[in-house]
Design a protein around this motif. Sequence first.
Motif, PDB file in Angstrom:
ATOM      1  N   PRO A 211     -32.621  -4.007  -6.686  1.00 13.67           N
ATOM      2  CA  PRO A 211     -31.680  -3.865  -7.804  1.00 13.67           C
ATOM      3  C   PRO A 211     -30.595  -4.941  -7.760  1.00 13.67           C
ATOM      4  O   PRO A 211     -30.467  -5.673  -6.777  1.00 13.67           O
ATOM      5  CB  PRO A 211     -31.082  -2.480  -7.565  1.00 13.67           C
ATOM      6  CG  PRO A 211     -31.079  -2.371  -6.067  1.00 13.67           C
ATOM      7  CD  PRO A 211     -32.338  -3.046  -5.605  1.00 13.67           C
ATOM      8  N   ASP A 212     -29.799  -4.985  -8.820  1.00  7.20           N
ATOM      9  CA  ASP A 212     -28.680  -5.937  -8.863  1.00  7.20           C
ATOM     10  C   ASP A 212     -27.465  -5.401  -8.122  1.00  7.20           C
ATOM     11  O   ASP A 212     -26.672  -6.165  -7.587  1.00  7.20           O
ATOM     12  CB  ASP A 212     -28.292  -6.219 -10.323  1.00  7.20           C
ATOM     13  CG  ASP A 212     -29.434  -6.823 -11.100  1.00  7.20           C
ATOM     14  OD1 ASP A 212     -29.785  -7.976 -10.809  1.00  7.20           O
ATOM     15  OD2 ASP A 212     -29.982  -6.138 -11.989  1.00  7.20           O
ATOM     16  N   GLU A 213     -27.310  -4.073  -8.137  1.00  6.44           N
ATOM     17  CA  GLU A 213     -26.152  -3.452  -7.498  1.00  6.44           C
ATOM     18  C   GLU A 213     -26.566  -2.149  -6.824  1.00  6.44           C
ATOM     19  O   GLU A 213     -27.552  -1.522  -7.219  1.00  6.44           O
ATOM     20  CB  GLU A 213     -25.058  -3.128  -8.538  1.00  6.44           C
ATOM     21  CG  GLU A 213     -24.542  -4.325  -9.301  1.00  6.44           C
ATOM     22  CD  GLU A 213     -23.634  -3.936 -10.449  1.00  6.44           C
ATOM     23  OE1 GLU A 213     -23.135  -2.781 -10.442  1.00  6.44           O
ATOM     24  OE2 GLU A 213     -23.420  -4.760 -11.353  1.00  6.44           O
ATOM     25  N   ILE A 214     -25.777  -1.747  -5.831  1.00  6.95           N
ATOM     26  CA  ILE A 214     -25.983  -0.458  -5.166  1.00  6.95           C
ATOM     27  C   ILE A 214     -24.623   0.221  -5.090  1.00  6.95           C
ATOM     28  O   ILE A 214     -23.667  -0.351  -4.548  1.00  6.95           O
ATOM     29  CB  ILE A 214     -26.552  -0.634  -3.750  1.00  6.95           C
ATOM     30  CG1 ILE A 214     -27.852  -1.436  -3.794  1.00  6.95           C
ATOM     31  CG2 ILE A 214     -26.796   0.723  -3.098  1.00  6.95           C
ATOM     32  CD1 ILE A 214     -28.060  -2.308  -2.592  1.00  6.95           C
ATOM     33  N   GLU A 215     -24.529   1.418  -5.645  1.00  9.02           N
ATOM     34  CA  GLU A 215     -23.278   2.162  -5.648  1.00  9.02           C
ATOM     35  C   GLU A 215     -23.369   3.321  -4.657  1.00  9.02           C
ATOM     36  O   GLU A 215     -24.274   4.154  -4.748  1.00  9.02           O
ATOM     37  CB  GLU A 215     -22.972   2.702  -7.046  1.00  9.02           C
ATOM     38  CG  GLU A 215     -22.806   1.596  -8.085  1.00  9.02           C
ATOM     39  CD  GLU A 215     -22.529   2.135  -9.468  1.00  9.02           C
ATOM     40  OE1 GLU A 215     -22.638   3.366  -9.658  1.00  9.02           O
ATOM     41  OE2 GLU A 215     -22.210   1.335 -10.362  1.00  9.02           O
ATOM     42  N   VAL A 216     -22.455   3.359  -3.720  1.00  5.54           N
ATOM     43  CA  VAL A 216     -22.404   4.406  -2.699  1.00  5.54           C
ATOM     44  C   VAL A 216     -21.283   5.375  -3.073  1.00  5.54           C
ATOM     45  O   VAL A 216     -20.126   4.972  -3.220  1.00  5.54           O
ATOM     46  CB  VAL A 216     -22.148   3.801  -1.309  1.00  5.54           C
ATOM     47  CG1 VAL A 216     -22.023   4.905  -0.262  1.00  5.54           C
ATOM     48  CG2 VAL A 216     -23.247   2.815  -0.939  1.00  5.54           C
ATOM     49  N   GLY A 248     -25.911  -7.546   1.376  1.00  2.00           N
ATOM     50  CA  GLY A 248     -24.815  -8.455   1.067  1.00  2.00           C
ATOM     51  C   GLY A 248     -23.663  -7.760   0.365  1.00  2.00           C
ATOM     52  O   GLY A 248     -23.850  -6.807  -0.396  1.00  2.00           O
ATOM     53  N   ASP A 249     -22.476  -8.258   0.612  1.00  2.00           N
ATOM     54  CA  ASP A 249     -21.251  -7.663   0.080  1.00  2.00           C
ATOM     55  C   ASP A 249     -21.188  -7.697  -1.440  1.00  2.00           C
ATOM     56  O   ASP A 249     -20.601  -6.816  -2.070  1.00  2.00           O
ATOM     57  CB  ASP A 249     -20.047  -8.407   0.665  1.00  2.00           C
ATOM     58  CG  ASP A 249     -18.738  -7.757   0.281  1.00  2.00           C
ATOM     59  OD1 ASP A 249     -17.983  -8.372  -0.491  1.00  2.00           O
ATOM     60  OD2 ASP A 249     -18.471  -6.628   0.738  1.00  2.00           O
ATOM     61  N   GLU A 250     -21.793  -8.718  -2.061  1.00  4.11           N
ATOM     62  CA  GLU A 250     -21.716  -8.856  -3.512  1.00  4.11           C
ATOM     63  C   GLU A 250     -22.551  -7.822  -4.260  1.00  4.11           C
ATOM     64  O   GLU A 250     -22.337  -7.580  -5.453  1.00  4.11           O
ATOM     65  CB  GLU A 250     -22.147 -10.270  -3.943  1.00  4.11           C
ATOM     66  CG  GLU A 250     -23.630 -10.581  -3.791  1.00  4.11           C
ATOM     67  CD  GLU A 250     -24.063 -10.847  -2.351  1.00  4.11           C
ATOM     68  OE1 GLU A 250     -25.272 -10.991  -2.114  1.00  4.11           O
ATOM     69  OE2 GLU A 250     -23.174 -10.918  -1.475  1.00  4.11           O
ATOM     70  N   LYS A 251     -23.485  -7.178  -3.571  1.00  3.96           N
ATOM     71  CA  LYS A 251     -24.352  -6.198  -4.236  1.00  3.96           C
ATOM     72  C   LYS A 251     -23.928  -4.754  -4.019  1.00  3.96           C
ATOM     73  O   LYS A 251     -24.327  -3.867  -4.793  1.00  3.96           O
ATOM     74  CB  LYS A 251     -25.802  -6.343  -3.725  1.00  3.96           C
ATOM     75  CG  LYS A 251     -26.624  -7.379  -4.437  1.00  3.96           C
ATOM     76  CD  LYS A 251     -28.105  -7.173  -4.132  1.00  3.96           C
ATOM     77  CE  LYS A 251     -28.955  -8.106  -4.973  1.00  3.96           C
ATOM     78  NZ  LYS A 251     -30.389  -7.803  -4.807  1.00  3.96           N
TER      79      LYS A 251
END
Length: 326
Positions: A211-216, A248-251
């Motif tokens: 994915p482009d992003e991962i939300e925790v 990575g921090d950006e994702k």
Amino acid sequence: MNSRIVYGPLLSRRLGRSLGVDVIKNAGSKKNCNYDCIYCQLGHVESKLKSPEDVKEAVTPEEVSESFQKFNKDIENLDYITFSGTCEPSLNLSLGEMVQVIKKISGVPVCIITNSSLVGREDVRKNLAQADLVVATLVSGNENTWRRIHRPAPGIALQEIIEGLRELAKAGAGKRLALEVMFLESETGEPLNSTDEEVEKLVQTIRYICPDEIEVLTVSRPPAEKWVKPVSEERLKEITQRFVSEFGDEKVRLVLKGKNKRGKVLHRDLEEEVYALLLRRPCTFEQTWQGLSMGPGRLSPVLEKLLGEGKIEKIESETGEYYRAK
């Protein structure tokens, strides 16, 4: 009471200031979904829908256009138009057309929040790909854990969801796929999805999806099951660091409670607007007046009236006192 197709605005931990769009009208149910999640803020599903073909009161693109044009002119400073509410949006097969309708009217980015249940279907993926951002739920890479948390309708399989999310992630052309990973614990101490083993399986699964992003995040409103507990902030930070080391921090984004900006809203029917918001999202007193930009003094008599008429109720949780529609 008219619950509206377009509702809000509401303040989101993830999306900022958002105007909601609800795409199933079924007035006989508070929730129209094919899951019965243990953490859902709207409570239990009385009758799970198996597929889009089972939907009897789907909102049409024309209704969305009319409702949105009436509502949108009264609100400023929006970050997103969000398809969510009392239903799983992908159950409405006109979803893609609705997104296109709103984009013609407004320059605000469009987000669809989905439980991911139907992403194995190509027609559903095409609809989701019309949005600027898709926030898709993925709570586990293990079938048993996934079933325990979501309690899906028959015919839904985790592996089909994983493959569908992988395909959706390839949409490209400025589209973004964010995986929402809701971590949970139980009062009994029985493991759910925040153990080291679960986290490592999620890492493998997310790596495959790309994915482009991962939300925790963890549950912040009263859940359907009282034994469900939020994961501690310390543990969430540990999980986030594991994801950051892999992706990575950006994702990776850790979503915690925080202050959100306010904007201007022209109110036409305060009672209806408050009820429409609480129907989709239980809110504290502060969250309600901040989201609707109405001030605590104006909100108090509205809540008292709705409580007296039995249209809403107060509920207590570990995170505070909430109001929700009955």
